[in-house]
Structure formats: C-alpha cells, structure tokens
Scaffold this active site. Structure first.
Site, short mmCIF file in Angstrom:
data_model
loop_
_atom_site.label_atom_id
_atom_site.label_comp_id
_atom_site.label_asym_id
_atom_site.label_seq_id
_atom_site.Cartn_x
_atom_site.Cartn_y
_atom_site.Cartn_z
N LYS A 68 27.39 41.88 33.40
CA LYS A 68 28.58 41.79 34.26
C LYS A 68 28.32 42.43 35.62
O LYS A 68 28.70 41.88 36.66
CB LYS A 68 29.77 42.47 33.56
N GLN A 101 35.15 48.17 28.25
CA GLN A 101 34.27 47.44 27.34
C GLN A 101 34.59 47.80 25.89
O GLN A 101 34.63 48.97 25.52
CB GLN A 101 32.80 47.77 27.66
N ASP A 123 40.68 41.34 32.28
CA ASP A 123 40.39 40.75 30.97
C ASP A 123 41.58 39.94 30.45
O ASP A 123 41.43 39.17 29.50
CB ASP A 123 40.04 41.85 29.96
#
Length: 291
Positions: free
Chosen positions: A53, A97, A120
């Site tokens: 990422k 994460q 997200d």
C-alpha cells in the site's frame, strides 16, 4: 476460452487516474493527500500488505504516514492516536491494518475513525450510506474490495439491469457491500453462505458469480452456466502433493472455459483493492478541500 480480466492492468489505470488528480490538486496550490497507516504488531502478512500500500501511495504522489506500534500497545493508546489523526488536517485518510492483537477491540477502533477519513469504508456511517444508496456525490466512502469488484465487472458488463447475480459469502467486508452495489445497478442479487441449500443449483442460474467464500476451488465448472462472468475474491494458499504451496482462488479456473470472463488469482481483485484505496484517499482529500 473465457476472457481473463486483467486486474493488474485495470489497477494501473486507477492508480494513474489517482496520480493525475493528485498532480492537479498540487498544481492548483493544494496539499497532496495524506494517508495514515496504523500497524499494531508484526504480523507477516500485514507487513506485506502495508508495504504494498505504501509503495502504491508513492507511485500516485500520496503522502503515506506510517505508525508502527508494538503488539502490546494498549487499546487506549491506539484510540488516542486515531483521535489525533482525526484532528490533523494534513491527514485525509486513516487505515488500520487488520487483524489487530486480541486485546484490542477492532470494532471499537474502526468506529473511532472519522467517517470522512475512513478510506476502508468500514465505519457504520459509511456502511449505512452504502445500504441506503447515498454513497455517491458527497456521501460515504465505499469499501475498497467491493469497489474493485465493480470496476472489474464494469470492464465486461455494460448493463446490469435484470442480471441474476449470485454472491457467495456474506461478510461485512465483501459479500454484503458488493451485493448493495449490485442492487444499485438494478441487478437481481442472491446472497449465499455456508447454510445455503443446493448452492450449485443456485449458482447455475447466475449471469454473474462473485465468489468471496475463502474456500479453495469451491466453485466447480458445473456450477457455472455458459457465458457467465465469474469474479474470485477469495485467495487461498494450498499445498500440493509434492509439498509446494501455491495461491488459488475460490473457483476451479481450469474448469471454466465455458464462462464469458473470469478473474485470475493472483492478479485479479487483489491489485484493485489497493488501487481503490488510493482512489478513496484522493476522494477524501478532495471532499475535505471543499468542506
């Protein structure tokens, strides 16, 4: 032979568009979007994902702000960090994460993120906007993997109206949100799961199958009617008889020559997920600039 949808190529296009938008924002005197990534502990898979990422962020000109915390970091410290990032105008997106260590309540942590910075798309506010069809325009942020699935489908489908779609898997991360996105396109959606009876018969009626079960080679060739489009979301590591491991999807690709189009594993949904994260970060920054 089924057409193989090139997720890597589509993802590169999404990243290129994000990079062009970032360059335009900076050229007009704005600030490059900033994405804060929080990694608690040193889970090997998470380390790899975060690394990918961050590398893609750099490609697109997005500033990545890393916060790597020890595995024993108290939950309150993680929440305090999120509060600080929420208040920082230089941070436009926040990504925690997963998985988190067991002593940290993941739902509580994700709920703490400002919905406008929830790139997200997991915050209840963004989930609610998606379920009511109000994510577009100035609404919420859509989860990255479902968004990536829709872009993959868009590359081979022009009109979803009346199509029968079977989604295998009812997770909050993929199954449910992708179903809502498909409903917004006027598809007829059937969501299946481990308790669904006669799943092969249900799948055989589908014009589109989105397999997000996390079960290697679950969908066999006889489950898929000729001309159907099949998207594999689940990624599974299996060990062959000779002891070598490999990555496979939720579908038996070698049995799907009669399908219209399929995604590869790897190289299908995975690259699109990261690309859509960048796209969401740029969108969050643009919205913040006009707020």
């Amino acid at each position: 032979m089924a057409h193989v949808i090139d997720g890597k190529a589509l993802a590169a296009e999404v990243v290129a568009r994000a990079a062009a938008e970032v360059a335009d924002m900076v050229a007009k005197g704005g600030t490059a979007p900033g994405l804060a990534v929080i990694l608690v502990g040193n889970d090997p898979a998470s380390e790899v994902y975060v690394g990918r990422k961050i590398a893609q962020c750099r490609k697109a000109g997005i500033r990545s702000i890393e916060h790597r915390l020890p595995a024993d970091t108290p939950q309150e410290d993680v929440l305090g960090l999120i509060d600080a990032l929420n208040a920082d105008p230089q941070v436009h997106g926040i990504l925690v994460q997963l998985p988190l260590p067991r002593h940290i309540n993941a739902a509580l942590v994700l709920d703490r993120i400002d919905p406008a910075k929830d790139v997200d798309g997991f915050h209840p506010v963004n989930v609610g906007r998606l379920s009511t069809g109000t994510s577009a325009g100035g609404g919420g942020l859509v989860p990255c993997t479902p968004l990536g699935v829709m872009l993959l489908l868009d590359s081979v489908i022009e009109d979803y109206r009346g199509l029968n779609v079977v989604v295998i898997g009812k997770s909050n991360i993929v199954g449910k949100p992708v179903s809502m996105l498909l409903l917004e396109r006027e598809a007829t959606v059937t969501v299946t799961h481990i308790e669904t009876r006669d799943l092969p018969d249900v799948a055989r009626k589908a014009d589109v199958i989105v397999a997000a079960a996390g079960a290697p080679h679950l969908v066999r060739g006889y489950w898929v009617k000729p001309g159907a489009v099949v998207i594999y979301v689940g990624i599974n590591r299996v060990t062959d008889h000779d002891g070598n491991s490999r990555i496979v999807g939720d579908c038996a690709t070698h049995e799907l020559d009669h399908a219209k189009a399929v995604t590869p594993v790897p190289g299908g949904v995975g690259p699109m997920t990261i690309a859509c994260l960048l796209s969401n970060t740029v969108l969050a920054a643009k919205r913040a600039a006009v707020a």
